[in-house]
Scaffold this motif. Structure first.
Motif, short mmCIF file in Angstrom:
data_model
loop_
_atom_site.label_atom_id
_atom_site.label_comp_id
_atom_site.label_asym_id
_atom_site.label_seq_id
_atom_site.Cartn_x
_atom_site.Cartn_y
_atom_site.Cartn_z
N ALA A 331 0.82 -1.21 0.00
CA ALA A 331 0.00 0.00 0.00
C ALA A 331 0.86 1.26 0.00
O ALA A 331 0.49 2.28 -0.60
CB ALA A 331 -0.93 0.00 1.21
N LEU A 332 2.00 1.23 0.67
CA LEU A 332 2.85 2.41 0.77
C LEU A 332 3.65 2.67 -0.51
O LEU A 332 3.97 3.81 -0.83
CB LEU A 332 3.84 2.25 1.94
N ALA A 333 4.00 1.61 -1.23
CA ALA A 333 4.87 1.73 -2.40
C ALA A 333 4.08 2.07 -3.66
O ALA A 333 2.90 1.74 -3.78
CB ALA A 333 5.63 0.42 -2.62
N CYS A 334 4.77 2.72 -4.60
CA CYS A 334 4.15 2.87 -5.92
C CYS A 334 4.50 1.68 -6.79
O CYS A 334 3.81 1.39 -7.77
CB CYS A 334 4.60 4.18 -6.57
N GLU A 335 5.59 0.98 -6.43
CA GLU A 335 5.97 -0.27 -7.09
C GLU A 335 6.57 -1.18 -6.04
O GLU A 335 7.52 -0.81 -5.36
CB GLU A 335 6.97 0.00 -8.20
N TYR A 336 6.02 -2.38 -5.89
CA TYR A 336 6.40 -3.23 -4.76
C TYR A 336 6.75 -4.65 -5.21
O TYR A 336 6.06 -5.23 -6.06
CB TYR A 336 5.26 -3.29 -3.74
N THR A 337 7.82 -5.20 -4.61
CA THR A 337 8.20 -6.59 -4.81
C THR A 337 8.39 -7.23 -3.44
O THR A 337 9.22 -6.78 -2.65
CB THR A 337 9.52 -6.71 -5.60
N GLY A 338 7.62 -8.27 -3.16
CA GLY A 338 7.75 -8.99 -1.90
C GLY A 338 8.30 -10.38 -2.13
O GLY A 338 7.75 -11.14 -2.94
N LEU A 339 9.38 -10.71 -1.45
CA LEU A 339 10.05 -12.00 -1.64
C LEU A 339 10.07 -12.75 -0.31
O LEU A 339 10.65 -12.27 0.67
CB LEU A 339 11.49 -11.80 -2.14
N TRP A 340 9.46 -13.94 -0.28
CA TRP A 340 9.47 -14.78 0.91
C TRP A 340 10.70 -15.68 0.89
O TRP A 340 11.13 -16.13 -0.17
CB TRP A 340 8.18 -15.62 0.96
N THR A 341 11.27 -15.93 2.06
CA THR A 341 12.49 -16.74 2.11
C THR A 341 12.27 -18.14 1.56
O THR A 341 13.20 -18.77 1.06
CB THR A 341 13.02 -16.83 3.55
N SER A 342 11.06 -18.65 1.65
CA SER A 342 10.76 -19.99 1.16
C SER A 342 10.68 -20.05 -0.36
O SER A 342 10.69 -21.13 -0.96
CB SER A 342 9.43 -20.48 1.73
#
Length: 480
Positions: A331-342
């Protein structure tokens, strides 16, 4: 204070703030409750003895309720050691913080002060003013009757009105009360219908006394339940395969909502995907507020390794914080990438499993060219060990010495042995986190941990937060 002494004080304050945000004296994945309490007690004693003003100022930060209560108690127990101006400042901060705490926590503080024999004039005044500010004394007299009565006695206070005084000290001596809630409590002793006019925790005891079937009681009492009571009942019912009232997802805070989602079986998460994802996104947008979409390009490394399962008393808490941060950063980013350790790509289905290859995921995240990189992890980098710290060191010293990319490590787990949260690298800032809702403020605080600003700036920041807390409380905001 010398320049070196000021720097040491700043380091000590930041260490204590991390503990006060994350530690609750409960068992964690790698340490028991006894170790946690002993470590935390030492930090409180050290801070109070060496930096009393800064110790009190921490009340204005986003620390957890457990540590806020400990600070209030210790300040009041040692009032004789403070100067007149210190007592005035502490009194204002204590009053403001008590206004933010749940009532049961405040009555617990008053009870602890009573057992410790702390009954000075300032303590009595704080109790008096807090009780006087409560919106419904009759509600407190019913729901928190024991704590309410003991607080009145300890502060030498008389209840407002003869009827309330009779209820508190001789509740069944009166044939009828004019106040509806007090009368409902009296009638509930012999009439089942009256118990549904009471708060859930009070009505539950009367339901058991009258032998009301659990399913009937829950269905009829549902409108009287708070969102937290509803959530707890949902989790308890699921463990015992019993029915419960529906959870009001739109009223849940973001991190609590993430905990609720993670408590659901995978099959149910899949079946309710649209509902659950929508609720998480909506809660994140509420937290982001006016800052929505203003953080630029953001990447996050999120720890869903086995240690994110937490402990028996804090089930899946680290993973819940990571899931909540994932939605908030989106929500805060204009472009977001989320990477889970798994390596999972479906956030709704995350579960604590496997090792913690933080170094590899950090490399993946940096390749996206973010302006901000957030790492949400307990810091136990073990696949291979130490790779994350080396990656961050090389990145800071060789590739990005100009700090074009802001890197912050947020750790939801207190390390009792080191009196701090575990750090990945001295090259990046580390801050403790308990609720994802505090993430924006913690990223702001992390600038001090990274050494880009000095002790004077930290002291000014604490003063500004204290003024903000006093102003908000004076306007009547954020009280419970």
């Amino acid at each position: 204070m010398s320049e070196r002494g000021a720097a040491v004080a700043a380091e000590d304050v930041l260490l204590f703030v991390n503990a006060a945000i994350t530690a609750t004296g409960q068992r964690e994945f790698r340490s028991g409750a006894g170790e946690q309490r002993l470590s935390l007690d030492f930090l409180h004693a050290y801070m109070l003895g060496n930096y009393r003003d800064l110790y009190a100022g921490v009340l204005a930060l986003d620390i957890n309720d457990h540590n806020a209560a400990l600070i209030v108690r210790r300040l009041l127990e040692t009032a004789a050691e403070a100067g007149a101006e210190q007592r005035r400042t502490e009194g204002r901060l204590i009053a403001c913080r008590l206004a933010l705490l749940p009532p049961q926590r405040v009555y617990g503080i008053f009870g602890a002060l009573r057992r410790a024999g702390v009954n000075n004039r300032r303590t009595r005044a704080i109790i008096r003013d807090w009780i006087a500010a409560r919106p419904d004394p009759a509600f407190d007299a019913v729901k928190y009757r024991g704590g309410f009565k003991r607080a009145l006695r300890h502060a030498h206070l008389a209840p407002t009105g003869e009827e309330l005084g009779t209820f508190v000290f001789r509740p069944l001596s009166r044939g009828r009360y004019d106040t509806p809630l007090l009368e409902a409590w009296r009638r509930a002793h012999f009439a089942q219908d009256a118990l549904y006019e009471l708060p859930y925790t009070v009505a539950e005891g009367f339901a058991a006394k009258h032998g009301v079937p659990r399913e009937v009681f829950l269905e009829r009492i549902a409108p009287r339940m708070t969102r937290l009571e509803t959530l707890r009942l949902q989790e308890s019912a699921r463990r015992h395969e019993a029915g419960a009232v529906p959870a009001a997802l739109d009223r849940m805070p973001l991190t609590r909502l993430a905990s609720y989602v993670l408590s659901l079986p995978v099959e149910e998460r899949l079946r309710r995907r649209r509902e659950l994802t929508g609720a998480l996104d909506a809660a994140a947008v509420r937290v982001a507020g006016e800052h929505r979409g203003s953080w630029g390009r953001v990447a996050a490394v999120l720890d869903d390794s086995f240690s994110a399962s937490g402990s028996g008393t804090k089930r899946r808490r680290p993973l819940a914080v990571a899931l909540a941060c994932h939605h908030l950063l989106a929500a805060l980013a204009c472009e977001y990438t989320g990477l889970w350790t798994s390596g999972r790509t479906d956030a709704l289905l995350v579960r604590p499993y496997g090792a913690t290859p933080l170094g590899r995921r950090i490399l993946d995240a940096l390749e996206t060219g973010p302006s901000r990189l957030l790492i949400v992890s307990d810091g136990w980098d073990n696949a291979p060990p130490g790779l994350a710290g080396e990656v961050l060191r090389v990145w800071r010293t060789r590739i990005d010495p100009g700090r074009r990319t802001e890197v912050v490590h947020l750790n939801p787990v207190y390390d009792a042995e080191d009196f701090d949260v575990l750090r990945l690298s001295p090259a990046v800032a580390t801050a403790g986190i308990r609720d994802a809702e505090d993430l924006p403020a913690l990223v702001e605080l992390a600038q001090f941990a990274e050494g880009r600003t000095g002790p004077a700036e930290l002291a000014a920041y604490l003063d500004a937060r204290a003024r903000r807390l006093l102003d908000r409380t004076h306007r009547g905001e954020h009280t419970r």
